[in-house]
Motif scaffolding. Structure first.
Motif, short mmCIF file in Angstrom:
data_model
loop_
_atom_site.label_atom_id
_atom_site.label_comp_id
_atom_site.label_asym_id
_atom_site.label_seq_id
_atom_site.Cartn_x
_atom_site.Cartn_y
_atom_site.Cartn_z
N ILE A 42 0.85 -1.18 0.00
CA ILE A 42 0.00 0.00 0.00
C ILE A 42 0.89 1.24 0.00
CG2 ILE A 42 -1.99 1.13 1.08
CD1 ILE A 42 -2.74 -1.74 0.58
N THR A 43 1.41 1.56 -1.16
CA THR A 43 2.33 2.70 -1.30
C THR A 43 1.64 3.93 -1.88
OG1 THR A 43 2.96 1.88 -3.48
CG2 THR A 43 4.33 1.20 -1.59
N ARG A 44 0.40 3.76 -2.31
CA ARG A 44 -0.45 4.84 -2.82
C ARG A 44 -1.88 4.34 -2.69
NH1 ARG A 44 1.26 4.71 -9.22
NH2 ARG A 44 0.76 2.56 -9.61
N PRO A 45 -2.88 5.16 -2.99
CA PRO A 45 -4.25 4.64 -2.90
C PRO A 45 -4.35 3.32 -3.66
CG PRO A 45 -4.29 6.99 -3.32
CD PRO A 45 -2.85 6.56 -3.43
N THR A 46 -5.09 2.38 -3.08
CA THR A 46 -5.07 1.00 -3.58
C THR A 46 -6.46 0.40 -3.61
OG1 THR A 46 -2.84 0.69 -2.68
CG2 THR A 46 -4.11 -1.30 -3.10
N LEU A 47 -6.76 -0.29 -4.71
CA LEU A 47 -7.96 -1.11 -4.81
C LEU A 47 -7.52 -2.56 -4.71
CD1 LEU A 47 -11.04 -0.91 -7.05
CD2 LEU A 47 -9.76 -3.04 -7.00
N ILE A 48 -8.12 -3.28 -3.76
CA ILE A 48 -7.86 -4.71 -3.59
C ILE A 48 -9.16 -5.45 -3.89
CG2 ILE A 48 -7.22 -6.56 -1.99
CD1 ILE A 48 -5.75 -4.40 -0.32
N SER A 49 -9.10 -6.32 -4.87
CA SER A 49 -10.22 -7.18 -5.20
C SER A 49 -9.89 -8.57 -4.65
CB SER A 49 -10.41 -7.24 -6.72
OG SER A 49 -11.39 -8.19 -7.06
N VAL A 50 -10.71 -9.06 -3.75
CA VAL A 50 -10.50 -10.38 -3.16
C VAL A 50 -11.44 -11.35 -3.84
CG1 VAL A 50 -10.51 -11.74 -1.02
CG2 VAL A 50 -9.92 -9.30 -0.95
N VAL A 51 -10.86 -12.41 -4.41
CA VAL A 51 -11.66 -13.44 -5.08
C VAL A 51 -11.34 -14.79 -4.45
CG1 VAL A 51 -11.81 -12.12 -7.23
CG2 VAL A 51 -10.00 -13.81 -6.96
N PRO A 52 -12.35 -15.65 -4.29
CA PRO A 52 -12.12 -16.95 -3.65
C PRO A 52 -11.19 -17.87 -4.44
CG PRO A 52 -14.45 -16.40 -3.60
CD PRO A 52 -13.78 -15.38 -4.48
N ASN A 53 -11.40 -17.97 -5.76
CA ASN A 53 -10.62 -18.91 -6.58
C ASN A 53 -10.55 -18.38 -8.01
OD1 ASN A 53 -9.67 -21.02 -8.19
ND2 ASN A 53 -10.87 -22.59 -7.14
N ILE A 54 -9.38 -17.96 -8.43
CA ILE A 54 -9.19 -17.34 -9.74
C ILE A 54 -9.65 -18.23 -10.88
CG2 ILE A 54 -6.79 -18.06 -10.12
CD1 ILE A 54 -8.27 -14.58 -10.84
N ASN A 55 -9.71 -19.53 -10.66
CA ASN A 55 -10.08 -20.48 -11.72
C ASN A 55 -11.58 -20.74 -11.82
OD1 ASN A 55 -7.44 -21.01 -12.76
ND2 ASN A 55 -7.02 -22.11 -10.87
N THR A 56 -12.39 -19.87 -11.23
CA THR A 56 -13.84 -19.98 -11.37
C THR A 56 -14.34 -18.80 -12.20
OG1 THR A 56 -14.26 -18.81 -9.30
CG2 THR A 56 -14.09 -21.23 -9.18
N SER A 57 -15.52 -18.95 -12.77
CA SER A 57 -15.99 -17.96 -13.75
C SER A 57 -16.15 -16.56 -13.17
CB SER A 57 -17.29 -18.43 -14.41
OG SER A 57 -18.31 -18.56 -13.44
N VAL A 58 -16.82 -16.41 -12.03
CA VAL A 58 -17.05 -15.07 -11.48
C VAL A 58 -15.73 -14.42 -11.08
CG1 VAL A 58 -18.20 -13.76 -9.66
CG2 VAL A 58 -19.40 -15.64 -10.77
N CYS A 59 -14.83 -15.19 -10.50
CA CYS A 59 -13.52 -14.64 -10.10
C CYS A 59 -12.74 -14.20 -11.32
CB CYS A 59 -12.73 -15.67 -9.30
SG CYS A 59 -13.51 -16.12 -7.74
N SER A 60 -12.80 -14.98 -12.37
CA SER A 60 -12.11 -14.66 -13.61
C SER A 60 -12.69 -13.40 -14.23
CB SER A 60 -12.22 -15.85 -14.57
OG SER A 60 -11.53 -15.60 -15.76
N ILE A 61 -14.01 -13.32 -14.31
CA ILE A 61 -14.69 -12.15 -14.87
C ILE A 61 -14.32 -10.89 -14.08
CG2 ILE A 61 -16.96 -11.04 -15.12
CD1 ILE A 61 -18.02 -13.94 -15.76
N SER A 62 -14.37 -10.99 -12.77
CA SER A 62 -14.08 -9.85 -11.90
C SER A 62 -12.64 -9.36 -12.09
CB SER A 62 -14.31 -10.28 -10.44
OG SER A 62 -13.97 -9.25 -9.56
N THR A 63 -11.70 -10.28 -12.13
CA THR A 63 -10.30 -9.91 -12.27
C THR A 63 -10.04 -9.28 -13.63
OG1 THR A 63 -9.68 -11.62 -10.71
CG2 THR A 63 -7.92 -10.76 -12.12
N LYS A 64 -10.62 -9.85 -14.67
CA LYS A 64 -10.44 -9.28 -16.01
C LYS A 64 -11.08 -7.89 -16.11
CE LYS A 64 -11.74 -13.12 -18.12
NZ LYS A 64 -12.08 -14.12 -19.15
#
Length: 165
Positions: A42-64
Motif C-alpha cells: 500500500i504505497t499509494r491509494p489501492t484497490l484490492i479485489s479479493v476473489v475466492p478462486n481465480i479459476n472460477t468464472s465469477v472470479c475470472s470475470i471480476s479480475t479481467k
C-alpha cells in the motif's frame, strides 16, 4: 461474518474492518514467490479485489474487469488476492492475457485470517472489494454476501474517480 455460496451458509473467521478503520497487517505472496506485507503493497491509494478462486468464472470475470480499468487510474495500485498458489495465478494470467493487474496469493491464509475474510470450511477468502489510502485506512468496502455474485464494479470505480479528482 455470515455469507453464502450457492445459497449454502458459510462463516468467515471474524469481522472484516469497516470504513474508517485501518487494515490489519498481513502477508501475501507475489508471482515471483516473494512474501510481502501490507506496508510494502500500500504505497499509494489501492484497490484490492479479493476473489475466492481465480479459476472460477465469477472470479475470472471480476479480475479481467478490473484489469481492463487499471490504465484509466494512474496513481492507484490495483491488486487481486486469491487463495490460489502463485503458480495457479501465473497460469491463469497467461491463459487470460492479464498483464496489468497484479495477482497476490493468499495460499497460506494470512490475509484472509487477519482481515476476518477466511472461510475455513471452504479454504477460501470471502469475495470483497477494498479501497484504502496511503495510511492503510479503509475508504470503501464491498462485502459480497453471495460468493457467486459479482461485485458492483461501477460503484468501486466511481469511488476511485471521486478520490482521484
Amino acid at each position: 461474518m455470515q455469507i453464502t455460496m450457492k445459497n449454502a451458509p458459510l462463516s468467515t473467521n471474524g469481522q472484516p474492518p469497516v470504513v474508517g478503520n485501518k487494515l490489519p497487517d498481513f502477508k501475501v505472496e507475489k508471482a515471483d514467490g516473494t512474501i510481502v506485507n501490507m506496508v510494502e503493497l500500500i504505497t499509494r491509494p489501492t484497490l484490492i479485489s479479493v476473489v475466492p478462486n481465480i479459476n472460477t468464472s465469477v472470479c475470472s470475470i471480476s479480475t479481467k474487469r478490473f484489469n481492463s480499468e487499471v490504465d484509466n487510474y494512474s496513481g492507484i495500485n490495483f491488486y487481486t488476492i486469491s487463495t490460489n498458489t502463485n503458480t495457479e495465478q501465473k497460469n491463469w494470467c497467461a491463459a487470460e492475457g492479464v498483464k496489468q493487474m497484479e495477482l497476490l496469493s493468499d495460499a497460506h491464509h494470512d490475509f484472509g485470517e487477519q482481515m476476518g475474510l477466511f472461510v475455513e470450511d471452504a479454504g477460501i477468502d470471502a469475495r470483497s472489494i477494498w479501497i484504502v489510502d496511503t495510511d492503510k485506512k479503509v475508504l470503501y468496502q464491498e462485502l459480497i454476501q453471495e460468493m457467486t455474485d459479482e461485485p458492483n464494479y461501477n460503484a468501486a470505480l466511481e469511488f476511485l474517480n471521486e478520490i482521484t479528482k
